[in-house]
Motif scaffolding. Structure first.
Motif, mmCIF file in Angstrom:
data_model
loop_
_atom_site.group_PDB
_atom_site.id
_atom_site.type_symbol
_atom_site.label_atom_id
_atom_site.label_comp_id
_atom_site.label_asym_id
_atom_site.label_seq_id
_atom_site.Cartn_x
_atom_site.Cartn_y
_atom_site.Cartn_z
ATOM 1 N N SER A 50 0.820 -1.219 0.000
ATOM 2 C CA SER A 50 0.000 0.000 0.000
ATOM 3 C C SER A 50 0.853 1.267 0.000
ATOM 4 O O SER A 50 0.353 2.358 -0.269
ATOM 5 C CB SER A 50 -0.939 0.015 1.205
ATOM 6 N N LYS A 51 2.147 1.120 0.312
ATOM 7 C CA LYS A 51 3.043 2.281 0.320
ATOM 8 C C LYS A 51 3.567 2.622 -1.068
ATOM 9 O O LYS A 51 4.313 3.582 -1.241
ATOM 10 C CB LYS A 51 4.225 2.019 1.254
ATOM 11 N N ILE A 52 3.177 1.812 -2.055
ATOM 12 C CA ILE A 52 3.598 2.076 -3.431
ATOM 13 C C ILE A 52 2.595 3.014 -4.091
ATOM 14 O O ILE A 52 1.385 2.780 -4.039
ATOM 15 C CB ILE A 52 3.718 0.768 -4.234
ATOM 16 N N GLU A 53 3.094 4.083 -4.690
ATOM 17 C CA GLU A 53 2.255 5.058 -5.379
ATOM 18 C C GLU A 53 2.813 5.357 -6.762
ATOM 19 O O GLU A 53 4.035 5.456 -6.909
ATOM 20 C CB GLU A 53 2.183 6.366 -4.577
ATOM 21 N N PRO A 54 1.927 5.529 -7.776
ATOM 22 C CA PRO A 54 0.486 5.315 -7.712
ATOM 23 C C PRO A 54 0.157 3.836 -7.496
ATOM 24 O O PRO A 54 1.036 2.974 -7.589
ATOM 25 C CB PRO A 54 -0.006 5.806 -9.069
ATOM 26 N N GLN A 55 -1.087 3.549 -7.180
ATOM 27 C CA GLN A 55 -1.478 2.173 -6.884
ATOM 28 C C GLN A 55 -1.190 1.266 -8.079
ATOM 29 O O GLN A 55 -1.357 1.655 -9.224
ATOM 30 C CB GLN A 55 -2.962 2.111 -6.535
ATOM 31 N N ALA A 56 -0.757 0.043 -7.769
ATOM 32 C CA ALA A 56 -0.427 -0.920 -8.823
ATOM 33 C C ALA A 56 -1.057 -2.267 -8.505
ATOM 34 O O ALA A 56 -1.208 -2.632 -7.330
ATOM 35 C CB ALA A 56 1.088 -1.065 -8.953
ATOM 36 N N ASN A 57 -1.433 -2.988 -9.543
ATOM 37 C CA ASN A 57 -2.034 -4.307 -9.370
ATOM 38 C C ASN A 57 -0.928 -5.357 -9.372
ATOM 39 O O ASN A 57 -0.406 -5.730 -10.419
ATOM 40 C CB ASN A 57 -3.043 -4.577 -10.492
ATOM 41 N N ILE A 58 -0.569 -5.843 -8.177
ATOM 42 C CA ILE A 58 0.519 -6.810 -8.027
ATOM 43 C C ILE A 58 -0.056 -8.118 -7.501
ATOM 44 O O ILE A 58 -0.736 -8.138 -6.465
ATOM 45 C CB ILE A 58 1.597 -6.269 -7.062
ATOM 46 N N SER A 59 0.218 -9.193 -8.215
ATOM 47 C CA SER A 59 -0.298 -10.500 -7.814
ATOM 48 C C SER A 59 0.642 -11.156 -6.803
ATOM 49 O O SER A 59 1.865 -11.165 -6.992
ATOM 50 C CB SER A 59 -0.446 -11.404 -9.044
ATOM 51 N N VAL A 60 0.063 -11.679 -5.721
ATOM 52 C CA VAL A 60 0.854 -12.365 -4.691
ATOM 53 C C VAL A 60 0.427 -13.833 -4.652
ATOM 54 O O VAL A 60 -0.747 -14.141 -4.443
ATOM 55 C CB VAL A 60 0.650 -11.721 -3.300
ATOM 56 N N GLU A 61 1.392 -14.741 -4.863
ATOM 57 C CA GLU A 61 1.116 -16.174 -4.863
ATOM 58 C C GLU A 61 1.909 -16.861 -3.751
ATOM 59 O O GLU A 61 3.013 -16.421 -3.403
ATOM 60 C CB GLU A 61 1.504 -16.800 -6.210
#
Length: 488
Positions: free
Chosen positions: A95-106
């Motif tokens: 959440s500290k990454i800006e702008p928001q990014a869609n990152i997949s966590v597996e």
């Protein structure tokens, strides 16, 4: 150019195309190749903060990458225990990454209780991406801080492509969240100005939105939300105007401040109301004319032009962005996030110039309903209107990441008011109320009866409350018997 595809490139491609199907065999193939420009290992989430530097770097790259937590630098797959706390910790850092990014966590099982955590990072379309206030880049297998020059280069690229933001479809807002009455008002205004045909008044909402290019298939565009969404909870967080009346010439002390969030038309009307409530109006009666002639401290039409410019040209891609209205004793400033586009030079704003807008869909709707009268005339009209009313010319300034219009006042607000009890500039109506109350307390009804041109009850109540907020007047009694008086 060689047609050879390396093993690492193949593995990366598999990881991106089958994100939700990453298996142990694929994980081993990735690990065997070792760290590279697109692959990074971390032993555990104890290194999570440093790992986020690499996530930022992958987002800022052209290819993206894979971050594997639970793998050592010497290619040992250890995995780690994953608890709810671990998942929350990862979510907080992302959440500290800006702008928001869609990152997949597996989470890939290594043993019954240990997992390798894979973060699949696609190259971002809104670079530069920052983590905890800093941007990073990837060079071979090393992550480092991004240079200021590179950061500004990427930022400029994002500004150039921000026009696409308003055209993107949204999943959070539907036509049920739109202000249908407002849409009809816009259509009626456009028809009356002959910028739409008469048949548009009978069109359904979706047909109107399609006419304005505010639909992608059956989904609303971001521009439609900015313009017409009445559901504040579904409105973009950056659709905000911050308003303040400061005492003096700087921001040390404020008299009033507020934040408004909503659609463009509501924000426009609310902002004009705020400006009118604090900018004094000089009234005079000319011989042969029974009607009083009111002259505002700054031409309201010039303020309208500056405000419309801010809505059309601001950068909506910045989640923390806003339009800022600041009233000082000697000037009014209207600022927006997003600097001038590269095609426009600051020196050209005071002469005839071509029209370029960051948000053409939004601007087109405002033009159709004639809130914009002519393309490329906004800054020239501001200058001419101020000159015609004997006001100083407005000043245009480009600041770090933004643009401002400054309207100097002919006289400081603290000197404009004719009411001795008032330490700040008041409107002529507020001055009249003060004069009526200086001898003895009056009820709201009595104030209305004594005024030359009394407003409606709601407007008068608002004016009384404004004077009370400024600690110029107070009340005695309660309920229907309440009376208003000058504070001693």
């Amino acid at each position: 150019m060689s047609n050879i595809t390396t093993t690492t490139e193949k593995v990366s491609r598999i990881a991106f195309t089958k994100v939700c199907m990453l298996k142990m065999s694929q994980l081993k193939n990735i690990v065997i190749q070792g760290e590279s420009e697109t692959v990074e290992f971390k032993k555990s989430t104890a290194q999570l903060s440093i790992a986020m530097h690499t996530v930022s770097a992958f987002l800022n790259s052209e290819t993206g990458g894979i971050l594997l937590i639970g793998v050592t630098d010497d290619k040992k797959i250890l995995g780690q225990v994953v608890s709810d706390g671990t998942r929350r910790e990862i979510a907080v850092e992302l959440s500290k990454i800006e702008p928001q990014a869609n990152i997949s966590v597996e989470y890939i099982a290594v043993t019954n209780d240990r997992y390798v955590i894979a973060l699949m990072v696609k190259a971002g379309i809104k670079a530069p991406y920052i983590y905890d206030g800093r941007a990073f880049i990837r060079s071979q297998s090393t992550t480092s801080k991004m240079s200021q020059e590179k950061y500004e280069q990427l930022l400029q690229g994002r500004r150039l492509t921000s026009v696409a933001w308003e055209s993107l479809a949204t999943n959070t807002c539907t036509s049920n969240d739109l202000d249908k009455k407002r849409i009809q008002q816009v259509v009626n205004m456009a028809v009356s100005e002959r910028r739409l045909t008469d048949s548009a008044t009978q069109a359904r909402v979706n047909e109107v939105l399609k006419k304005f290019n505010l639909l992608v298939g059956d989904r609303l565009t971001n521009a439609a939300v900015i313009l017409f969404c009445k559901n504040v909870e579904k409105q973009f967080i950056q659709s905000v105007v911050r308003l303040a009346r400061f005492r003096g010439l700087n921001k040390t002390e404020f008299i009033d401040n507020k934040i408004m969030r909503g659609n463009l038309f509501d924000l426009f009307e609310g902002t004009l109301s705020f400006l009118e409530s604090y900018l004094p109006v000089a009234g005079k009666i000319e011989e042969g004319n029974p009607l009083r002639i009111d002259t505002p401290a700054i031409p309201l039409k010039a303020l309208r032009e500056a405000l419309i410019n801010a809505f059309c040209h601001r950068d909506y891609t910045l989640h923390g962005g806003s339009i800022d209205i600041a009233i000082y004793d000697d000037r009014v400033e209207i600022s927006n996030t997003g600097p001038l586009l590269p095609d426009i030079k600051l020196s050209e704003l005071s002469k005839k110039h071509q029209s370029f807008t960051r948000n053409p869909l939004i601007a087109s709707v405002l033009f159709t309903c004639r809130m914009i009268e002519q393309w490329g005339r906004g800054t020239l009209d501001m200058i001419e209107l101020c000159k015609k009313s004997n006001n100083p010319s407005p000043k245009f300034e480009e600041t770090a990441g933004g643009f401002s219009v400054l309207f100097p006042l002919r006289e400081p607000l603290s000197r404009v008011s004719s009411t001795a009890a008032s330490p700040i500039g008041l409107t002529s109506r507020q001055q009249e109320i003060m004069n009526l109350l200086k001898d003895h307390p009056l009820s709201r009804k009595q104030v209305s009866e004594k005024m030359k041109n009394p407003p409606g009850d709601r407007v008068l109540q608002k004016e009384l409350l404004k004077l009370k907020t400024l600690m110029l007047i107070g009340t005695v009694g309660s309920g229907k018997s309440v009376q208003w008086l000058i504070k001693s």
